[in-house]
Design a protein around this motif. Sequence first.
Motif, PDB file in Angstrom:
ATOM      1  N   THR A   1       0.841  -1.203   0.000  1.00 22.00           N
ATOM      2  CA  THR A   1       0.000   0.000   0.000  1.00 22.00           C
ATOM      3  C   THR A   1       0.879   1.257   0.000  1.00 22.00           C
ATOM      4  OG1 THR A   1      -1.626  -1.236   1.265  1.00 22.00           O
ATOM      5  CG2 THR A   1      -1.912   1.146   1.213  1.00 22.00           C
ATOM      6  N   ALA A   2       1.926   1.254   0.863  1.00 23.41           N
ATOM      7  CA  ALA A   2       2.820   2.419   0.939  1.00 23.41           C
ATOM      8  C   ALA A   2       3.500   2.643  -0.407  1.00 23.41           C
ATOM      9  CB  ALA A   2       3.850   2.201   2.040  1.00 23.41           C
ATOM     10  N   PHE A   3       3.937   1.553  -1.046  1.00 22.20           N
ATOM     11  CA  PHE A   3       4.599   1.660  -2.349  1.00 22.20           C
ATOM     12  C   PHE A   3       3.659   2.286  -3.382  1.00 22.20           C
ATOM     13  CE2 PHE A   3       5.196  -0.396  -6.546  1.00 22.20           C
ATOM     14  CZ  PHE A   3       6.414   0.176  -6.885  1.00 22.20           C
ATOM     15  N   LEU A   4       2.408   1.793  -3.420  1.00 18.06           N
ATOM     16  CA  LEU A   4       1.453   2.300  -4.411  1.00 18.06           C
ATOM     17  C   LEU A   4       1.125   3.772  -4.152  1.00 18.06           C
ATOM     18  CD1 LEU A   4      -0.901  -0.808  -4.722  1.00 18.06           C
ATOM     19  CD2 LEU A   4       0.820  -0.019  -6.346  1.00 18.06           C
ATOM     20  N   VAL A   5       0.963   4.140  -2.859  1.00 13.12           N
ATOM     21  CA  VAL A   5       0.673   5.544  -2.513  1.00 13.12           C
ATOM     22  C   VAL A   5       1.834   6.438  -2.956  1.00 13.12           C
ATOM     23  CG1 VAL A   5       0.410   7.137  -0.561  1.00 13.12           C
ATOM     24  CG2 VAL A   5      -0.932   5.041  -0.629  1.00 13.12           C
ATOM     25  N   LEU A   6       3.063   5.985  -2.697  1.00 14.59           N
ATOM     26  CA  LEU A   6       4.244   6.779  -3.068  1.00 14.59           C
ATOM     27  C   LEU A   6       4.367   6.931  -4.580  1.00 14.59           C
ATOM     28  CD1 LEU A   6       6.734   5.338  -0.446  1.00 14.59           C
ATOM     29  CD2 LEU A   6       6.047   7.724  -0.636  1.00 14.59           C
ATOM     30  N   VAL A   7       4.039   5.864  -5.311  1.00 15.06           N
ATOM     31  CA  VAL A   7       4.098   5.944  -6.777  1.00 15.06           C
ATOM     32  C   VAL A   7       3.073   6.961  -7.284  1.00 15.06           C
ATOM     33  CG1 VAL A   7       3.604   4.667  -8.909  1.00 15.06           C
ATOM     34  CG2 VAL A   7       5.074   3.654  -7.185  1.00 15.06           C
ATOM     35  N   VAL A   8       1.854   6.903  -6.708  1.00 18.67           N
ATOM     36  CA  VAL A   8       0.809   7.856  -7.119  1.00 18.67           C
ATOM     37  C   VAL A   8       1.264   9.287  -6.806  1.00 18.67           C
ATOM     38  CG1 VAL A   8      -1.542   8.651  -6.619  1.00 18.67           C
ATOM     39  CG2 VAL A   8      -1.095   6.223  -6.951  1.00 18.67           C
ATOM     40  N   LEU A   9       1.834   9.487  -5.601  1.00 18.18           N
ATOM     41  CA  LEU A   9       2.321  10.813  -5.209  1.00 18.18           C
ATOM     42  C   LEU A   9       3.418  11.297  -6.159  1.00 18.18           C
ATOM     43  CD1 LEU A   9       2.513  10.713  -1.307  1.00 18.18           C
ATOM     44  CD2 LEU A   9       1.053  12.164  -2.718  1.00 18.18           C
ATOM     45  N   ALA A  10       4.324  10.379  -6.506  1.00 15.73           N
ATOM     46  CA  ALA A  10       5.427  10.740  -7.404  1.00 15.73           C
ATOM     47  C   ALA A  10       4.891  11.164  -8.767  1.00 15.73           C
ATOM     48  CB  ALA A  10       6.384   9.556  -7.542  1.00 15.73           C
ATOM     49  N   VAL A  11       3.876  10.421  -9.236  1.00 15.56           N
ATOM     50  CA  VAL A  11       3.279  10.769 -10.539  1.00 15.56           C
ATOM     51  C   VAL A  11       2.619  12.150 -10.455  1.00 15.56           C
ATOM     52  CG1 VAL A  11       1.422  10.152 -12.154  1.00 15.56           C
ATOM     53  CG2 VAL A  11       2.976   8.394 -11.317  1.00 15.56           C
ATOM     54  N   LEU A  12       1.917  12.403  -9.331  1.00 14.98           N
ATOM     55  CA  LEU A  12       1.255  13.708  -9.155  1.00 14.98           C
ATOM     56  C   LEU A  12       2.282  14.838  -9.120  1.00 14.98           C
ATOM     57  CD1 LEU A  12      -1.556  12.849  -6.564  1.00 14.98           C
ATOM     58  CD2 LEU A  12      -1.817  13.428  -8.976  1.00 14.98           C
ATOM     59  N   VAL A  13       3.375  14.601  -8.382  1.00 15.49           N
ATOM     60  CA  VAL A  13       4.424  15.617  -8.284  1.00 15.49           C
ATOM     61  C   VAL A  13       5.025  15.884  -9.667  1.00 15.49           C
ATOM     62  CG1 VAL A  13       6.770  16.060  -7.409  1.00 15.49           C
ATOM     63  CG2 VAL A  13       4.995  15.242  -5.865  1.00 15.49           C
TER      64      VAL A  13
ATOM     65  N   VAL B   1      13.015  12.111  -3.326  1.00 10.02           N
ATOM     66  CA  VAL B   1      12.689  11.566  -1.993  1.00 10.02           C
ATOM     67  C   VAL B   1      11.590  10.499  -2.118  1.00 10.02           C
ATOM     68  CG1 VAL B   1      11.672  12.119   0.253  1.00 10.02           C
ATOM     69  CG2 VAL B   1      13.408  13.628  -0.728  1.00 10.02           C
ATOM     70  N   LEU B   2      10.546  10.829  -2.895  1.00 13.36           N
ATOM     71  CA  LEU B   2       9.439   9.878  -3.083  1.00 13.36           C
ATOM     72  C   LEU B   2       9.923   8.602  -3.773  1.00 13.36           C
ATOM     73  CD1 LEU B   2       6.533  12.267  -4.158  1.00 13.36           C
ATOM     74  CD2 LEU B   2       6.737  11.021  -2.012  1.00 13.36           C
ATOM     75  N   ALA B   3      10.782   8.774  -4.775  1.00 12.84           N
ATOM     76  CA  ALA B   3      11.303   7.600  -5.493  1.00 12.84           C
ATOM     77  C   ALA B   3      12.138   6.727  -4.560  1.00 12.84           C
ATOM     78  CB  ALA B   3      12.141   8.054  -6.689  1.00 12.84           C
ATOM     79  N   GLY B   4      12.944   7.364  -3.715  1.00 18.37           N
ATOM     80  CA  GLY B   4      13.768   6.619  -2.748  1.00 18.37           C
ATOM     81  C   GLY B   4      12.901   5.832  -1.779  1.00 18.37           C
ATOM     82  N   LEU B   5      11.872   6.507  -1.257  1.00 17.13           N
ATOM     83  CA  LEU B   5      10.963   5.826  -0.311  1.00 17.13           C
ATOM     84  C   LEU B   5      10.215   4.691  -1.008  1.00 17.13           C
ATOM     85  CD1 LEU B   5       9.488   8.880   1.658  1.00 17.13           C
ATOM     86  CD2 LEU B   5      11.015   7.113   2.548  1.00 17.13           C
ATOM     87  N   ALA B   6       9.810   4.944  -2.259  1.00 22.28           N
ATOM     88  CA  ALA B   6       9.083   3.911  -3.020  1.00 22.28           C
ATOM     89  C   ALA B   6       9.968   2.684  -3.225  1.00 22.28           C
ATOM     90  CB  ALA B   6       8.621   4.475  -4.358  1.00 22.28           C
TER      91      ALA B   6
END
Lengths: 114, 163
Positions: free
Chosen positions: B80-92, B143-148
């Motif tokens: 779930t965290a991975f998918l949320v981070l990917v969505v956030l990264a795409v939005l950014v 940062v988002l990519a690293g966390l993802a």
Amino acid sequence: MDDRDDKFEQQFKKGALEMVLLALIARRRTYGYEIIQQLGKIGAPLFSSTREGTLYPLLYRLEDAGLVAGELEATPGGRAKKYYRITEAGRAALKRRRAFWLMYKGCIDSILEG
Amino acid sequence: MTKQQYVRQIVGRIHANAGTRRRIRTDLLAGIAAKEEAGLTMEQIQAEMGSPEKVAAEFNASFAGTSTVTWYRRQRIARTAFLVLVVLAVLVLLFSGLGMLAFLAVAGPSVGIIGGADGPTSVYVTGEVVTGTPSGGIALLLVLAGLAILCLAAWLICRNRKP
């Protein structure tokens, strides 16, 4: 039988089934369906309702502990069959558990009958 | 229902990590094959074993409180965290891209005012504008990519972890 009796029986069966499985696999190399059939015949009435959902998690626990070893083999019909055999560690564990069971049984019997 | 469909429906309902599910799938298929070899039809096998819900409920009751369930929960959290981070990264990426376009639309005329900056010089000026603007967005993206990537690694570890 009320719910508390039912839970009491379930706990007993769960605890004993692992030892019973070790004993069955110690007799000869066997596979899941054969174990279920054996439990239905010689384990009645206690273990005759044992199904895959109870059996496999216990077999995994025994396998992960190194007490039994699973071996996938192809049958003449081309299907895969998983056999379980007891290991040396499994035989030693069975011996210890059997000794504990006899001591436990004797102790409880003497209390209940006394 | 074929045996593959039957087993898939059972395994899909079991609260265990992917490694344990694979193991169960192999064993259930091997068990069904043994029953077929003993002469039972798929209908008889399903009647004997019970509905997928019932079989899965038995597995779940047996696994309750074991590390398999713990790894299953961790696997789901990491996924779930991975998918949320990917969505956030795409939005950014999307918004910083739009922001960059908006900036260029506003800054465009001022670039034009420089005048005389043609050819390689205009490319240099435009390049300065582009790299200077979305630096915050790029940093956030990194940062988002690293966390993802960390979450993806955790997800894969939890998936295949043996109890």
